[in-house]
Design an enzyme around this catalytic site. Structure first.
Site, PDB file in Angstrom:
ATOM      1  N   ARG A  10       0.835  -1.212   0.000  1.00 40.04           N
ATOM      2  CA  ARG A  10       0.000   0.000   0.000  1.00 40.04           C
ATOM      3  C   ARG A  10       0.865   1.255   0.000  1.00 40.04           C
ATOM      4  O   ARG A  10       0.499   2.280   0.570  1.00 40.04           O
ATOM      5  CB  ARG A  10      -0.989   0.007   1.170  1.00 40.04           C
ATOM      6  N   GLU A  36       2.709  -2.273  -4.116  1.00 38.15           N
ATOM      7  CA  GLU A  36       1.476  -3.063  -4.041  1.00 38.15           C
ATOM      8  C   GLU A  36       0.347  -2.134  -3.657  1.00 38.15           C
ATOM      9  O   GLU A  36       0.500  -1.273  -2.787  1.00 38.15           O
ATOM     10  CB  GLU A  36       1.631  -4.169  -2.985  1.00 38.15           C
ATOM     11  N   HIS A  51      -8.026   0.169   0.096  1.00 37.92           N
ATOM     12  CA  HIS A  51      -8.047  -1.205   0.578  1.00 37.92           C
ATOM     13  C   HIS A  51      -9.439  -1.670   1.005  1.00 37.92           C
ATOM     14  O   HIS A  51      -9.923  -2.707   0.567  1.00 37.92           O
ATOM     15  CB  HIS A  51      -7.080  -1.391   1.751  1.00 37.92           C
ATOM     16  N   GLU A 111      -3.692  -5.468  -6.582  1.00 37.89           N
ATOM     17  CA  GLU A 111      -4.582  -6.464  -5.987  1.00 37.89           C
ATOM     18  C   GLU A 111      -6.026  -6.104  -6.309  1.00 37.89           C
ATOM     19  O   GLU A 111      -6.513  -5.038  -5.911  1.00 37.89           O
ATOM     20  CB  GLU A 111      -4.399  -6.548  -4.469  1.00 37.89           C
ATOM     21  N   LYS A 113      -9.622  -6.116  -5.530  1.00 42.72           N
ATOM     22  CA  LYS A 113     -10.411  -6.286  -4.303  1.00 42.72           C
ATOM     23  C   LYS A 113     -11.856  -6.619  -4.678  1.00 42.72           C
ATOM     24  O   LYS A 113     -12.765  -5.807  -4.541  1.00 42.72           O
ATOM     25  CB  LYS A 113     -10.355  -5.021  -3.453  1.00 42.72           C
ATOM     26  N   ASP A 231       5.483  -3.118   4.654  1.00 40.42           N
ATOM     27  CA  ASP A 231       5.119  -1.728   4.944  1.00 40.42           C
ATOM     28  C   ASP A 231       6.351  -0.836   5.075  1.00 40.42           C
ATOM     29  O   ASP A 231       6.230   0.394   5.038  1.00 40.42           O
ATOM     30  CB  ASP A 231       4.341  -1.634   6.269  1.00 40.42           C
TER      31      ASP A 231
END
Length: 245
Positions: A10, A36, A51, A111, A113, A231
Site C-alpha cells: 500500500r 502493491e 483497501h 490487488e 479487491k 510496509d
C-alpha cells in the site's frame, strides 16, 4: 541478493497514509522496487486505489466505495486519519499511479479487491488501462479471488498473475500452474522453504506478505523468496544492502 523485489505494501504505509500518492512516492524514495496497492471501482466505473470496501477507516466518510461516484470520492480526505500533516490527501485513481511509475521500471502489484464486492467488468477495465499505458510487462495482478485471476489470464495472457492466500496449501505451485499464474503471494506464515524452491523450479516466484520485522525478513531471505511485500521498504532495502557487501 539485491535483485530481490522490495514491494511496498500500500506504498510506504508505515510512514504515510496507505494507498495515497504520498505513500507511493515515498516508497520509491525509501528504496522500493515495486508498489502493491488495492483496486476497487466507484459507482460510475472508475478504478480507484483503496483497501477497504467502505470509506469509514481511511476515506474520511461513511459509505461503500461501490456506492460512491468518482467525483464524490475525490472530495474525501484520505490522509488526516493517519496524521494531520496529510490532511487533504486524496484517494488516487489507477491512472495517477500509472503516471508515477511510467518509464521507471517499478513493479506494480495490483490487488483486485473483488472478493466481497463483485465488481462487474473490473477485470476488463483494469486490463484495458494496463494496455492503454503499455504497462503489460510491469504489472502483476493478484487477488484472493482466484477465479477473477483466471478471467484476467484469459483476457490478457501476457499479464502476470499471482495467487494471494492465507493458509498453507498442498503443493501450491501445482495449483498456480493449473491457473497459469506466475506468482504465489502467501501470508508470511503460510510458506515453507520446500515450497519456495519447488515453485521456482516450476518458474513461479514467491512474494510473501506482510513482512515488517527484520528477523522475519531474514527468515524469508533464507528461505529463498524472490521478493517481499512490506510496509517498511527502507528496512528491507537496508537488510539487502548488508547482504550484498
Amino acid at each position: 541478493m539485491r535483485n530481490m523485489e522490495i514491494i511496498a505494501h500500500r506504498g510506504a504505509s508505515a510512514v504515510c497514509p496507505e494507498n495515497t500518492m504520498s505513500a507511493f512516492e515515498r516508497s520509491l524514495e525509501l528504496g522500493a522496487t515495486g508498489i502493491e496497492t488495492d483496486v476497487q471501482m466507484t459507482s460510475d466505473g472508475r478504478l480507484v486505489l483503496i483497501h477497504d470496501e467502505t470509506l469509514s477507516r481511511t476515506g474520511g466518510a461513511e459509505g461503500w466505495v461501490k456506492d460512491t461516484t468518482y467525483d464524490q470520492l475525490r472530495t474525501r480526505d484520505a490522509g488526516s486519519w493517519f496524521h494531520a500533516d496529510f490532511t487533504g490527501e486524496r484517494i488516487p485513481s489507477l491512472e495517477e499511479l500509472f503516471k508515477l511509475v511510467q518509464g521507471k521500471g517499478t513493479l506494480l502489484n495490483l490487488e483486485l479487491k473483488n472478493g466481497i464486492v463483485s465488481y462487474k467488468g473490473m477485470e476488463e477495465k483494469v486490463i484495458e488501462a494496463i494496455q492503454d499505458w503499455n504497462l503489460e510487462q510491469q504489472v502483476v495482478l493478484s487477488s484472493f479471488n482466484h477465479a477473477s485471476l483466471v478471467r484476467c489470464k484469459r483476457l490478457a495472457p501476457e499479464i502476470r498473475t499471482a495467487l494471494l492466500y492465507m493458509e498453507k496449501l498442498y503443493r501450491p505451485y501445482d495449483y498456480a500452474a493449473k491457473l497459469e499464474a506466475t506468482g504465489l503471494h502467501p501470508y508470511k506464515l503460510a510458506i515453507t522453504q520446500e515450497d519456495v524452491a519447488a515453485a521456482l523450479a516450476h518458474g513461479i516466484v514467491t512474494y510473501p506478505f506482510t513482512v515488517n520485522d527484520p528477523a522475519e525478513m531474514q527468515a524469508m531471505i533464507d528461505m529463498g523468496v524472490q521478493g517481499i511485500i512490506t510496509d517498511v521498504p527502507d528496512v528491507l532495502a537496508s537488510l539487502l544492502t548488508v547482504h550484498a557487501r
